[in-house]
Design a protein around this motif. Structure first.
Motif, PDB file in Angstrom:
ATOM      1  N   ARG A  33      21.795  56.076  40.345  1.00 25.17           N
ATOM      2  CA  ARG A  33      21.153  54.797  40.634  1.00 25.17           C
ATOM      3  C   ARG A  33      22.048  53.607  40.294  1.00 25.17           C
ATOM      4  O   ARG A  33      22.151  52.659  41.088  1.00 25.17           O
ATOM      5  CB  ARG A  33      19.829  54.705  39.863  1.00 25.17           C
ATOM      6  CG  ARG A  33      19.061  53.429  40.124  1.00 25.17           C
ATOM      7  CD  ARG A  33      17.619  53.531  39.652  1.00 25.17           C
ATOM      8  NE  ARG A  33      17.514  53.871  38.246  1.00 25.17           N
ATOM      9  CZ  ARG A  33      16.353  53.966  37.602  1.00 25.17           C
ATOM     10  NH1 ARG A  33      15.226  53.773  38.249  1.00 25.17           N
ATOM     11  NH2 ARG A  33      16.309  54.272  36.323  1.00 25.17           N
ATOM     12  N   TYR A  34      22.718  53.645  39.141  1.00 21.35           N
ATOM     13  CA  TYR A  34      23.528  52.501  38.736  1.00 21.35           C
ATOM     14  C   TYR A  34      24.739  52.332  39.658  1.00 21.35           C
ATOM     15  O   TYR A  34      25.116  51.212  40.019  1.00 21.35           O
ATOM     16  CB  TYR A  34      23.985  52.641  37.287  1.00 21.35           C
ATOM     17  CG  TYR A  34      24.727  51.424  36.773  1.00 21.35           C
ATOM     18  CD1 TYR A  34      24.035  50.274  36.412  1.00 21.35           C
ATOM     19  CD2 TYR A  34      26.116  51.417  36.677  1.00 21.35           C
ATOM     20  CE1 TYR A  34      24.715  49.153  35.962  1.00 21.35           C
ATOM     21  CE2 TYR A  34      26.797  50.304  36.231  1.00 21.35           C
ATOM     22  CZ  TYR A  34      26.096  49.177  35.870  1.00 21.35           C
ATOM     23  OH  TYR A  34      26.772  48.059  35.435  1.00 21.35           O
ATOM     24  N   TRP A  35      25.357  53.446  40.074  1.00 21.05           N
ATOM     25  CA  TRP A  35      26.494  53.358  40.988  1.00 21.05           C
ATOM     26  C   TRP A  35      26.067  52.678  42.280  1.00 21.05           C
ATOM     27  O   TRP A  35      26.756  51.780  42.780  1.00 21.05           O
ATOM     28  CB  TRP A  35      27.038  54.760  41.281  1.00 21.05           C
ATOM     29  CG  TRP A  35      28.365  54.756  41.985  1.00 21.05           C
ATOM     30  CD1 TRP A  35      29.591  54.888  41.424  1.00 21.05           C
ATOM     31  CD2 TRP A  35      28.590  54.608  43.394  1.00 21.05           C
ATOM     32  NE1 TRP A  35      30.584  54.824  42.389  1.00 21.05           N
ATOM     33  CE2 TRP A  35      29.989  54.646  43.618  1.00 21.05           C
ATOM     34  CE3 TRP A  35      27.762  54.435  44.494  1.00 21.05           C
ATOM     35  CZ2 TRP A  35      30.562  54.529  44.884  1.00 21.05           C
ATOM     36  CZ3 TRP A  35      28.321  54.302  45.769  1.00 21.05           C
ATOM     37  CH2 TRP A  35      29.712  54.358  45.957  1.00 21.05           C
ATOM     38  N   ASP A  84      16.954  48.207  46.201  1.00 19.81           N
ATOM     39  CA  ASP A  84      17.160  47.807  44.805  1.00 19.81           C
ATOM     40  C   ASP A  84      17.120  46.280  44.744  1.00 19.81           C
ATOM     41  O   ASP A  84      18.063  45.602  45.138  1.00 19.81           O
ATOM     42  CB  ASP A  84      18.499  48.336  44.287  1.00 19.81           C
ATOM     43  CG  ASP A  84      18.691  48.105  42.793  1.00 19.81           C
ATOM     44  OD1 ASP A  84      18.355  47.009  42.297  1.00 19.81           O
ATOM     45  OD2 ASP A  84      19.183  49.027  42.108  1.00 19.81           O
ATOM     46  N   TYR A  88      26.258  55.547  28.985  1.00 17.99           N
ATOM     47  CA  TYR A  88      25.249  56.004  29.936  1.00 17.99           C
ATOM     48  C   TYR A  88      25.683  57.323  30.569  1.00 17.99           C
ATOM     49  O   TYR A  88      26.803  57.474  31.042  1.00 17.99           O
ATOM     50  CB  TYR A  88      25.011  54.965  31.029  1.00 17.99           C
ATOM     51  CG  TYR A  88      23.853  55.322  31.937  1.00 17.99           C
ATOM     52  CD1 TYR A  88      22.548  55.007  31.569  1.00 17.99           C
ATOM     53  CD2 TYR A  88      24.062  56.003  33.124  1.00 17.99           C
ATOM     54  CE1 TYR A  88      21.477  55.350  32.380  1.00 17.99           C
ATOM     55  CE2 TYR A  88      23.000  56.351  33.943  1.00 17.99           C
ATOM     56  CZ  TYR A  88      21.708  56.024  33.559  1.00 17.99           C
ATOM     57  OH  TYR A  88      20.650  56.373  34.353  1.00 17.99           O
TER      58      TYR A  88
END
Length: 980
Positions: free
Chosen positions: A161-163, A212, A616
């Motif tokens: 998700r963060y990428w 997002d 993370y």
């Protein structure tokens, strides 16, 4: 004779000259030596600043040359140069007449920094830009990914998700812009334009790009900054400009939609900042004034809801607190510079946020990994240098006592956030070695919070000794459950299960020269009271008292995490902790060892246990100590002695705890306060009063209720206000308290009540189907009763319990048992049984209504009856002088709204009510017409018993210390002799 004398005088003069010459040489030599010594000794005070100034001058001249190199002066044959404020822009000879064209040809060449509210937008890394030029993407936290053009913006290249957030936000393109402006090499600019062209080609056909909301807000900032930077150098093609401006219009409309505002956590700051930036930079874009209005409201709301009264971020994460402080500081600086009237609370909130930052930082300037936190060390860089110049106590911390003013408090309590920070001191020398203990007695406030009531962390001697486990991941699964749950924290776990959502309750805080202590308690396990008191004595003794009690037998497990490289040696009821070099860091003593068992876990995956995380997605084994007891009650008395060889004497008896160290003695007497029973007193209209009420109804009456409290109803609020009508909102307490996305906030509900005269009523706290869920649980009706009262208490606490006469059943679900519970507290219960009503109602606790839609899930609602059918019901009510309770859930108004009742159809209904002069009432207005008195509720909060300690310390003089040490050595010698 005279000639001889003359000759003699000449020789003397020559000798004097030679002597003076030699003296001058010596003087010059000494001066040079002194200058050399001065250069060596004082160089850092003189030459280094001078060299720094020279470097700054050289860099300025270099950038001026680069600017001249990249600034386009001559337009091509298809363009004309047009004068704008600050210079010339190249404009196509043929171009469409549009707002976007006007913006391109009329806006000034430069915007004085309005294009970049965040500092990071103007930063970058040339090496990263080089990799992107080669189609190699290395995003923070992740390995390199090769993406050959054209980029597929509908695809997830990495399943993280963060990428995807970073990639889809276009944040990494800032490196290309930076590299171009720093070097003048067009390869970076051309790659940037290539990426933008591929993005615009797919923007309208990719739902993925809009999934997002946080990423959308950053993309709006990136595109705004890119537009201005390229244009100021006359390197922005008009076609690209048009694409950017069209895209920014979509971004503004998308972010304005309340469904895309993440008010519950820090994402909302950038989402609001993006709207402010768009409206400030491009005021001619359609809807820009509305974006600005919404941005100001959200920034103001965020300052009140994201940051609590203590100045602490509500997410209970020090890591995100600093992240948010940086964002707010940039935004505050931005609004001051450009005279943007946003909020008069900005300065006060930042003052308090900086105060908390001052105290929460560990002595080595690491951020504690509490809650959803990652490892980070705060440095006196550009942003924090800027902040700390205005806050001398913060500067003292960031310079480890070398500059600024020492903080005024040694220990501090933040009652709103529920954090207590204990510290041994603030000495300028040996600053990093100080002891700091953070005791968490706060509420579970957002999904970035953990189930960690009465957890603590400990730092001393330059490193963390007892850490919080850290964040690790947001992805669902066993690891997320462990790191987010109670099992991974330094508290007492009951039956190996997580605490419920809720709050610990602060007890007594007391400090003296030699100690500080705080007590607290919680009831976050059913039928269990957990009381804990933590005392810090000087810089090396921590005393923890835990008492747990229940009417039933449980397993109680007291847990302590150790740092990843720590090792242990168990000696009975004592655990000695070493670092990797076998140096003793601390010793844990269990003084009440009746029925206690001990084991530890380290890096186990089934079940997950004994892990910590600093980065993370990366977890490392760390020893977790577990002390277990079984029974209806349990007591743990734990002493932690920090430092090397232990000389601590310990005892526990009916008089309390006695600790004897070479330099001091500590006595602690353990007492308990009395519990304060909670409850609610009700004054409500009874059934006889409702039957004899003097009704003044005529011409039909409509009561509109918006169930659940969705934020998407705000356009309907505007419509009702336009026609002068009031309505009602049925609120789910937990959704408002946790600021669940898409739901009205406390501030918005207060506006509806206090300014527009609406009624806010109870729709339960947890929004559970009473007949399906509670009926299947043990003591289900008691839990349902608690759910009702928790909802009502939440409304009372926030001053929005507008009409306690009415309860709205979740899902319209009830039976006789459920009604019996509701009748204890409410006069009326509105159901979802379809039909009109007459007064007196046939069943006060099953008042009928017409549901216009169904909204029982998170995906949206679908219309269940047409507008014509609703109008037909209204006319029936008018003809028969009936009451129509009309229920709505979501309203669909904006393009990106989830399904709901269309706002244009809603306005048709309201206009009919207005034209026909049909009463459209709040519950309070209806009750007034019916002659029903308003009920009242007064809550008395339950407070569990708390531990109350009487602490006394006595320092031992030097003579006594020497005597004790001699005695210890003598005893040691005698023991060795006896072994022979």
């Amino acid at each position: 004779m005279a000639s001889i004398l003359l000759c003699s005088n000449n020789k003397k003069n020559d000798m004097d000259k030679k002597l003076k010459s030699e003296i001058r040489k010596i003087e010059v030599f000494v001066a040079l030596v002194v200058l050399a010594l001065f250069a060596v000794a004082g160089g850092k005070y003189f030459y280094r600043p001078l060299f720094a100034k020279y470097q700054e001058y050289s860099e300025t001249k270099r950038l001026q040359k680069v600017t001249q190199q990249i600034t386009r002066v001559n337009c091509d044959e298809r363009q004309n140069s047009v004068q704008v404020s600050g210079g010339l822009v190249c404009v196509n000879t043929v171009y469409p007449d549009s707002v976007n064209t006007d913006i391109f040809v009329k806006y000034p060449l430069r915007n004085d920094g309005k294009e970049s509210p965040y500092k990071f937008l103007n930063t970058g890394d040339i090496k990263t830009a080089d990799l992107i030029v080669e189609n190699r993407w290395v995003l923070p936290r992740y390995e390199e990914v090769v993406i050959n053009p054209p980029i597929d913006w509908n695809r997830s290249y990495v399943n993280e998700r963060y990428w995807n957030f970073v990639f889809l936000s276009l944040r990494e393109t800032r490196h290309l812009l930076y590299a171009w402006t720093q070097t003048g090499n067009d390869i970076y600019k051309d790659k940037l334009l290539e990426i933008l062209d591929s993005y615009f080609a797919q923007e309208d056909n990719s739902d993925y790009l809009w999934s997002d909301y946080h990423g959308v807000s950053y993309r709006a900032l990136i595109l705004t900054n890119t537009w201005w930077k390229l244009r100021q150098y006359n390197q922005l093609p008009m076609e690209t400009s048009d694409n950017i401006l069209k895209s920014l219009k979509k971004h503004g409309d998308f972010l304005r939609d309340p469904n895309h505002y993440e008010a519950e956590h820090n994402h909302g700051i950038t989402e609001a900042t993006a709207l402010l930036t768009l409206s400030t930079n491009f005021p001619e874009l359609e809807n820009a004034s509305e974006w600005n209005e919404v941005a100001v409201e959200r920034i103001t709301r965020g300052l009140n809801t994201l940051v609590d009264k203590d100045g602490v971020l509500i997410e209970n994460s020090p890591y995100y607190h600093f992240y948010t402080l940086e964002k707010y500081w940039d935004l505050y600086r931005y609004t001051r510079k450009h005279n943007l009237d946003v909020s008069d609370q900005f300065k006060d909130r930042i003052d308090k946020m900086v105060s908390y930052a001052t105290y929460i930082l560990l002595p080595n300037l690491d951020i504690p990994t509490m809650g959803a936190s990652l490892y980070r060390n705060i440095k006196l860089d550009n942003t924090y240098d800027e902040i700390s110049k205005e806050y001398p106590e913060f500067r003292y911390v960031l310079t480890k006592g070398q500059e600024g003013i020492a903080p005024s408090k040694r220990n501090i309590t933040y009652p709103d956030s529920g954090q207590v920070i204990m510290r041994s001191g603030w000495p300028a020398n040996n600053y990093e070695s100080q002891t700091q203990l953070v005791f968490d007695v706060g509420d579970y406030r957002t999904e970035h919070s953990d189930y960690d009531a009465l957890n603590f962390t400990l730092y001393s001697g330059g490193r963390v000794l007892i850490p919080d486990p850290g964040l690790y991941t947001y992805e669902d699964g066993a690891d997320r459950n462990y790191f987010h749950g109670t099992n991974s924290h330094n508290t007492v776990i009951v039956d190996n299960s997580d605490q419920q959502k809720g709050s610990a309750i602060l007890g007594e805080f007391k400090e003296d020269d030699g100690y500080v202590y705080q007590s607290a308690a919680h009831t976050l396990y059913d039928d269990v009271v957990h009381k804990r008191a933590i005392t810090l004595v000087d810089d090396n003794l921590i005393i923890i008292v835990d008492e747990l009690s229940s009417d039933e037998s449980h397993n109680y497990s007291q847990r302590f995490n150790l740092s990843p490289d720590s090792q242990i040696r168990v000696e009975g009821y004592k655990v000695v902790v070493f670092d990797k070099n076998r140096n003793t860091e601390m010793t844990l003593y269990q003084l009440d060892n009746s029925g206690i068992t001990f084991h530890s876990v380290n890096g186990e995956n089934n079940p997950v246990g004994g892990f910590c995380s600093l980065e993370y997605g990366k977890k490392v084994p760390c020893e977790q100590l577990r002390f277990d007891k079984n029974g209806k009650s349990a007591k743990f008395v734990t002493v932690i002695e920090i430092g090397g060889k232990s000389r601590l004497g310990t005892s526990l008896d009916q008089n309390g705890i006695t600790l004897s160290a070479p330099d001091k003695t500590v006595n602690i007497k353990i007492n308990n306060t009395e519990a304060i029973e909670g409850g609610v007193s009700i004054q409500k209209a009874n059934s006889d009063q409702t039957k004899t009420a003097d009704s003044k109804l005529n011409n039909g009456n409509v009561v509109i209720v918006f169930d659940d409290g969705y934020e998407s109803i705000l356009p309907a609020v505007d419509i009702l206000e336009k026609y002068g009508f009031k309505a009602n909102v049925a609120v789910i307490g937990d959704y408002v308290q946790s600021m669940k996305r898409g739901y009205l906030s406390v501030q918005q509900l207060r506006r509806l009540q206090d300014i527009l005269g609406w009624d806010i009523v109870n729709h339960s706290y947890n929004h559970k189907n009473a007949t399906e869920i509670y009926a299947e649980q043990k003591d289900g009706l008691l839990k349902f009763e608690k759910d009702i009262l928790s909802g009502a208490e939440f409304l009372e606490d926030n001053g929005i319990n507008s009409n306690p006469n009415w309860y709205i059943y979740p899902f319209g679900s009830f039976d006789e048992k459920v009604q019996a519970v509701v009748s204890k507290y409410y006069t009326f219960g509105r159901s979802t049984t379809n039909g009109l009503e007459s007064f007196p109602f046939s069943d006060n606790l099953a008042v009928r209504a017409i549901s216009t839609d169904k909204s029982y899930d998170n995906e949206g609602s679908s219309n269940s009856i047409s507008t014509d059918e609703i109008i037909s019901e209204i006319k029936k009510a008018q003809e028969d002088n009936k009451i129509l309770f009309l229920t709505f859930h979501r309203i669909n108004h904006y393009k990106y709204d989830k399904p709901g009742y269309p706002s244009e159809d809603f306005e048709k209904i309201i206009k009919l009510l207005y034209d026909e002069q049909i009463n459209t009432l709040s519950f309070s207005e209806l009750d007034s017409l019916l002659g029903i008195p308003k009920s009242s509720m007064v809550f008395k909060k339950y407070e569990p018993s708390q531990l109350k300690l009487e602490v006394s310390t006595r320092n031992i003089g030097l003579a006594q210390m020497l005597k004790t040490r001699i005695f210890d050595k003598a005893n040691g010698v005698l023991r060795r002799l006896s072994l022979r």
